[in-house]
Design a protein around this motif. Structure first.
Motif, mmCIF file in Angstrom:
data_model
loop_
_atom_site.group_PDB
_atom_site.id
_atom_site.type_symbol
_atom_site.label_atom_id
_atom_site.label_comp_id
_atom_site.label_asym_id
_atom_site.label_seq_id
_atom_site.Cartn_x
_atom_site.Cartn_y
_atom_site.Cartn_z
ATOM 1 N N UNK A 1 1.095 -1.286 -0.174
ATOM 2 C CA UNK A 1 0.012 -0.018 -0.090
ATOM 3 C C UNK A 1 0.911 1.333 -0.103
ATOM 4 N N UNK A 2 0.287 2.546 -0.278
ATOM 5 C CA UNK A 2 1.076 3.818 -0.471
ATOM 6 C C UNK A 2 1.643 4.017 0.955
ATOM 7 N N UNK A 3 1.242 3.676 1.986
ATOM 8 C CA UNK A 3 1.743 4.232 3.249
ATOM 9 C C UNK A 3 3.044 3.383 3.514
ATOM 10 N N UNK A 4 3.041 2.263 3.367
ATOM 11 C CA UNK A 4 3.994 1.536 3.447
ATOM 12 C C UNK A 4 5.380 1.947 2.404
ATOM 13 N N UNK A 5 4.910 2.209 1.379
ATOM 14 C CA UNK A 5 5.657 2.932 0.553
ATOM 15 C C UNK A 5 6.630 4.337 0.909
ATOM 16 N N UNK A 6 5.581 4.953 1.352
ATOM 17 C CA UNK A 6 6.147 6.445 1.746
ATOM 18 C C UNK A 6 6.936 6.274 3.051
ATOM 19 N N UNK A 7 6.373 5.305 3.985
ATOM 20 C CA UNK A 7 7.225 5.281 5.048
ATOM 21 C C UNK A 7 8.825 4.894 4.927
ATOM 22 N N UNK A 8 8.839 3.959 3.939
ATOM 23 C CA UNK A 8 10.313 3.547 3.415
ATOM 24 C C UNK A 8 11.219 4.788 2.950
ATOM 25 N N UNK A 9 10.412 5.818 2.239
ATOM 26 C CA UNK A 9 11.264 6.760 1.951
ATOM 27 C C UNK A 9 11.873 7.487 3.063
ATOM 28 N N UNK B 1 6.796 17.356 -3.440
ATOM 29 C CA UNK B 1 6.408 16.244 -3.995
ATOM 30 C C UNK B 1 5.993 15.252 -3.141
ATOM 31 N N UNK B 2 6.465 15.103 -1.889
ATOM 32 C CA UNK B 2 5.751 14.435 -0.852
ATOM 33 C C UNK B 2 4.496 14.684 -0.469
ATOM 34 N N UNK B 3 4.258 16.101 -0.300
ATOM 35 C CA UNK B 3 2.963 16.407 -0.105
ATOM 36 C C UNK B 3 1.903 16.084 -1.033
ATOM 37 N N UNK B 4 2.411 16.288 -2.367
ATOM 38 C CA UNK B 4 1.397 15.787 -3.485
ATOM 39 C C UNK B 4 1.392 14.343 -3.525
ATOM 40 N N UNK B 5 2.287 13.600 -3.160
ATOM 41 C CA UNK B 5 2.018 11.784 -3.127
ATOM 42 C C UNK B 5 0.878 11.601 -2.228
ATOM 43 N N UNK B 6 0.969 12.314 -0.805
ATOM 44 C CA UNK B 6 0.107 12.239 -0.048
ATOM 45 C C UNK B 6 -1.443 12.625 -0.382
ATOM 46 N N UNK B 7 -1.570 13.725 -1.161
ATOM 47 C CA UNK B 7 -2.880 14.127 -1.522
ATOM 48 C C UNK B 7 -3.419 13.256 -2.559
ATOM 49 N N UNK B 8 -2.434 12.479 -3.458
ATOM 50 C CA UNK B 8 -2.729 11.547 -4.575
ATOM 51 C C UNK B 8 -3.284 10.215 -3.876
ATOM 52 N N UNK B 9 -2.675 10.017 -2.688
ATOM 53 C CA UNK B 9 -3.075 8.576 -2.237
ATOM 54 C C UNK B 9 -3.729 8.614 -0.696
ATOM 55 N N UNK B 10 -4.230 10.015 -0.591
ATOM 56 C CA UNK B 10 -4.950 10.044 0.733
ATOM 57 C C UNK B 10 -4.170 9.916 1.890
ATOM 58 N N UNK B 11 -2.927 10.235 1.850
ATOM 59 C CA UNK B 11 -2.189 10.061 3.235
ATOM 60 C C UNK B 11 -1.597 11.468 3.589
#
Length: 369
Positions: free
Chosen positions: A52-60, A178-188
């Motif tokens: 899921x997107x949350x696991x992905x962004x945490x790894x970043x 870019x991180x903020x946009x990623x969060x908006x895109x995947x509702x995180x």
């Protein structure tokens, strides 16, 4: 892994006096299967195929911490005034770490549902980090080398370093967007910042320190040449940089609750301003008295007039008094300067240590709110 498995096999053979050939084949086949499964598992783990997107962004967050630790490692080598050879070794080790991260992400990070935009933006930032370290824009301790240059090149170097630092931290803010946009895109909800980070703040504070020390190093060399005009010109440049730096410290004072580094630079600026005010008249008097003394000495030697001895001795006393006044003041200032610079290094190191949290930030990378 293969060495370990081979050792297990040897132990198994030693423990068994007689082993049937079909049992050995079964054992080898079993081991082979384990190895294949292990290799598959390792490849699978490095492929970063996230659920899921949350696991992905945490790894970043881990990737960011990796870059952050590299910057801290380099900053520490500079702050501790390490020899150039040691700094270079540190740099090369950092290059390899960051370049390895670059290759790993390009090879294994497939994004989330095929979306690699965040990965690509991070790769751009990491590439800029590598470039910034390689072109030594952050190298702020080469005072002697820079002070030997003409003023045009010295100020060109100042402007270049300031531009590179500004461009790099602009890139950091772009990545944060870019991180903020990623969060908006995947509702995180993603934690991000939109102001100076500690490394940017520290870099600008270091630049103030660097500029003043380069020009002061040049000033000390110029004084040896006994040219009043050159010394006066260098002091004018130091005063100019001091005024500009005071404006900057006023702008920086509210960036962090910890104002220790800003205060240290204000103290440094004040010191160099007072140094010029103290030394210039003493230096001018010393050089003028020295020139007068040399003229009187030449006349005395050529005339060989016994009557002129008292006049000559008077010039000697004037010269010694002027010389001692200048060099005594210079010696006292150099002692204070050495102490101040040492304290500044300690303050800078403490500021970084106290304002950078080396916990697992990636665990707090997102919010559940």
């Amino acid at each position: 892994m293969f060495t370990f498995i081979a050792e297990l096999l040897k132990q198994r053979l030693r423990m068994s006096k007689i082993i049937q050939s079909h049992n050995l084949k079964r054992l080898i086949k079993c081991i082979f299967c384990i190895v294949i499964v292990s290799i598959f598992y390792i490849n699978k783990s490095y492929s970063q195929d996230y659920r899921n997107p949350k696991a992905y962004i945490k790894d970043f967050g881990k990737n960011e911490l990796y870059v952050k630790e590299s910057l801290m490692e380099y900053s520490t080598s500079i702050i501790d005034a390490s020899p150039d050879t040691r700094i270079q070794v540190t740099l090369e080790r950092i290059y390899k770490k960051l370049e390895s991260l670059q290759v790993n992400l390009l090879t294994n990070d497939k994004g989330i549902n095929g979306d690699t935009e965040l990965r690509d933006d991070f790769l751009k930032l990491n590439s800029k980090t590598i470039t910034l370290l390689k072109n030594k824009s952050l190298k702020l301790n080469d005072y002697q080398v820079q002070s030997a240059l003409d003023y045009v090149d010295i100020f060109k170097n100042f402007a270049y370093k300031e531009m590179e630092i500004a461009e790099y931290y602009k890139a950091i803010l772009e990545y944060e967007n870019s991180k903020r946009d990623f969060g908006l895109k995947f509702n995180i909800i993603i934690r991000f910042f939109n102001k100076k980070n500690v490394f940017e703040y520290d870099a600008y504070q270091n630049l103030i320190f660097y500029k003043l020390n380069v020009l002061d190093d040049k000033l000390m060399e110029l004084m040896k040449a006994k040219n009043i005009a050159d010394v006066s010109r260098c002091m004018d440049y130091i005063n100019q940089i001091s005024k500009e730096s005071l404006v900057k410290t006023e702008l920086y004072k509210n960036d962090y609750t910890d104002t220790s580094l800003n205060d240290a630079n204000i103290e440094l600026i004040s010191f160099y301003t007072k140094q010029n005010e103290t030394l210039l008249p003493l230096y001018n008097d010393y050089i003028q008295t020295s020139e007068n003394f040399q003229k009187k000495k030449t006349i005395f030697i050529e005339s060989n007039d016994a009557i002129a001895i008292e006049e000559y001795n008077s010039e000697v006393r004037k010269y010694n008094k002027s010389k001692n006044a200048f060099f005594d003041a210079l010696y006292e200032i150099q002692i204070k300067k050495r102490d101040m610079v040492n304290r500044w290094y300690i303050t800078n190191s403490d500021f970084l240590r106290h304002n950078i949290e080396f916990e697992n930030l990636y665990e707090k990378f997102t919010s559940d709110d």
